[in-house]
Design a protein around this motif. Structure first.
Motif, PDB file in Angstrom:
ATOM      1  N   ASP A  45      33.588  45.092  -2.027  1.00 48.80           N
ATOM      2  CA  ASP A  45      33.311  46.001  -0.905  1.00 48.80           C
ATOM      3  C   ASP A  45      34.258  47.200  -0.927  1.00 48.80           C
TER       4      ASP A  45
ATOM      5  N   GLY B 121      26.862  44.980  -8.146  1.00 46.27           N
ATOM      6  CA  GLY B 121      27.744  44.239  -7.247  1.00 46.27           C
ATOM      7  C   GLY B 121      28.910  45.052  -6.704  1.00 46.27           C
TER       8      GLY B 121
ATOM      9  N   ARG C 143      24.588  48.682  -6.265  1.00 44.37           N
ATOM     10  CA  ARG C 143      24.164  47.435  -5.622  1.00 44.37           C
ATOM     11  C   ARG C 143      23.842  46.381  -6.688  1.00 44.37           C
TER      12      ARG C 143
ATOM     13  N   TYR D  88      35.714  40.944  -0.994  1.00 42.96           N
ATOM     14  CA  TYR D  88      34.336  40.644  -1.388  1.00 42.96           C
ATOM     15  C   TYR D  88      33.451  40.234  -0.210  1.00 42.96           C
TER      16      TYR D  88
ATOM     17  N   LEU E 114      29.791  47.754  -3.393  1.00 47.11           N
ATOM     18  CA  LEU E 114      29.348  48.479  -2.195  1.00 47.11           C
ATOM     19  C   LEU E 114      30.143  49.766  -2.042  1.00 47.11           C
TER      20      LEU E 114
ATOM     21  N   TYR F  30      29.558  40.915  -3.871  1.00 53.18           N
ATOM     22  CA  TYR F  30      29.771  42.365  -4.014  1.00 53.18           C
ATOM     23  C   TYR F  30      31.237  42.699  -3.729  1.00 53.18           C
TER      24      TYR F  30
END
Ligand SMILES: Cc1ncc(COP(=O)(O)O)c(C=O)c1O
Length: 439
Positions: A54, A397, A394, A43, A399, A52
């Motif tokens: 990742d 949450g 986005r 994250y 990426l 987010y």
């Protein structure tokens, strides 16, 4: 004190300074760029505290997760001992990492030269090949990406990344093995892998007939996670050898188990490269790259003159890399990446059944892509879908990355320590985001 106001102003201050003090050609994701502040495992958090998941890993670089304690500790310990001495003096982390690279690399690849970036590594590979063979010309692939130096941009086969007039002569681009958009409008396998033959045609028609090297990514990364037909590189290697060239595998994106089952992407294709370049995942975000070759080829540099990379082999980056390799070997092995990557792939395939703007799902291991199109029959790239999906993920949450010559390929490449649970969360968020796309 009004904290929300203070945090808000921090974000706009960052965006204002970005605009004022950094070159405008920095590519920034999202309609409103996203300033990130910290990371932990899978994250990251933005400056407003929003979390987010990742699934792009800092462009396939955060290989073992953000703020990984083993890497942080190794960096702290090395920083307290010595940050820099230069390669004029042998250093334990430098030689230990070189030994580790020799253990992981396939075939006779044993001898390393460390630099700070993938661009440097590719550039080093090119001058090594030229020096070793005495030949000057290089064959690269269309849609490939090799970095931002003059040689890097000249090797790159995508106009958006070849900025203004810096080009090096003697680099020619063969058609790439892009089955979804076959340059010959043929279909695999009845095509007979015509794209591999194009390497020979390119050598015959655009060079002196004696080449220094062929350079390619085992799976094209920036080009949009393009996977070649299985026999492509074997055919190409034979062609390249018959014109005196060395085979350079650019493993900057595909290295360190990313593609699943093997430590390096080229191993899937049954080809032993003469030179291999690597970066990104090598040190979990510390600037480090490597050009590895055989002792015989490295020997030809002995009389070629001196070369130094001031930051190459930096002890802190090497310590970070050694710690990263330990975590990969323990927790994110190529087999782990194959298993978790497979789950990710199956989830994406199911989404393709539901959303007609997903034209192609492709990739290997922890490197999976979605090519978005206006309609499946016409295959016209749909950048509008990419843009909407970006804003929606986005918001939710998550990426993700993008790429492709036409900017319509979603790139999904989490830290390799991602678990099945992480993938399940990512797939759920992605599915919700896809549901919001209106094209
Ligand atoms: C395959 C490949 N080679 C070379 C490079 C250049 O690496 P760097 O950005 O570290 O210079 C990249 C960067 O994305 C890459 O993907």
């Amino acid at each position: 004190m009004n904290t929300s106001k203070t945090i808000q102003s921090k974000k706009s201050q960052i965006l204002d300074k970005q605009k004022k003090y950094l070159w405008p050609n920095h590519l920034l994701y999202y309609t409103e760029p996203l300033p990130l502040e910290r990371g932990d495992g899978m994250y990251v958090w933005d400056v407003e505290g929003k979390k987010y998941l990742d699934f792009f890993g800092g462009i396939l670089t955060t290989s073992v997760g953000h703020n990984r304690p083993e890497v942080t500790r190794a960096v702290q310990e090395q920083t307290e001992k010595m940050i820099h001495s230069s390669t004029l003096y042998p250093n334990e982390t430098h030689v230990n990492l070189a030994k580790k690279m020799a253990e992981l690399a396939p075939g006779k690849l044993q001898v390393s030269y460390f630099t700070p970036s993938g661009t440097d590594a590719d550039e080093t590979a090119v001058f090594l090949a030229k020096g070793h063979t005495g030949n000057q010309e290089i064959i690269a692939l269309r849609h490939g990406y090799s970095g931002r130096s003059a040689i890097g941009m000249s090797l790159t086969g995508q106009s958006p990344w070849r900025i203004g007039g810096t080009h090096i002569l003697g680099i020619k681009h063969a058609l790439n093995p892009y089955c979804y958009r076959c340059p010959f409008k043929m279909t695999y396998p009845s095509c007979g892998v015509a794209c591999a033959q194009d390497v020979e045609d390119t050598i015959k028609t655009t060079t002196s007939g004696r080449i220094a090297a062929f350079i390619a990514e085992p799976i094209q990364g920036v080009g949009g996670f393009i996977v070649p037909p299985p026999e492509y590189f074997k055919i190409v290697k034979e062609i390249v050898e018959s014109y005196e060239g060395l085979f350079i595998a650019d493993e900057v994106q595909t290295g360190f188990g990313r593609t699943g089952d093997k430590w390096f992407g080229i191993e899937h294709w049954g080809v032993e490269p003469d030179i291999m370049t690597m970066a990104k995942s090598i040190a979990n975000g510390f600037p480090l790259a490597n050009t590895i070759t055989t002792p015989e080829i490295a020997e030809s540099t002995r009389c070629a003159g001196l070369t130094i990379s001031t930051f190459g082999g930096n002890p802190v980056s090497c310590a970070a890399s050694l710690a990263t390799m330990e975590v990969l070997e323990k927790e994110a092995t190529p087999q782990h990446n194959a298993r978790v990557g497979n789950m990710l792939r199956n989830g994406l395939e199911k989404m393709k059944e539901k959303y007609s703007f997903i034209g192609d799902v492709r990739g290997m291991g922890m490197m999976q892509g979605l090519e978005l199109v206006k309609d499946r029959a016409g295959k016209e790239p749909c950048t509008e879908a990419t843009a909407q999906l970006f804003e929606a993920t986005r918001e939710l949450g998550l990426l993700i990355g993008k790429g492709g010559m036409y900017g319509n390929v979603i790139r999904i490449s989490p830290p390799m320590t991602a678990t099945e649970e992480d993938v399940a969360v990512a797939l759920d968020l992605l599915e919700k985001a896809l549901g919001k796309v209106r094209v």
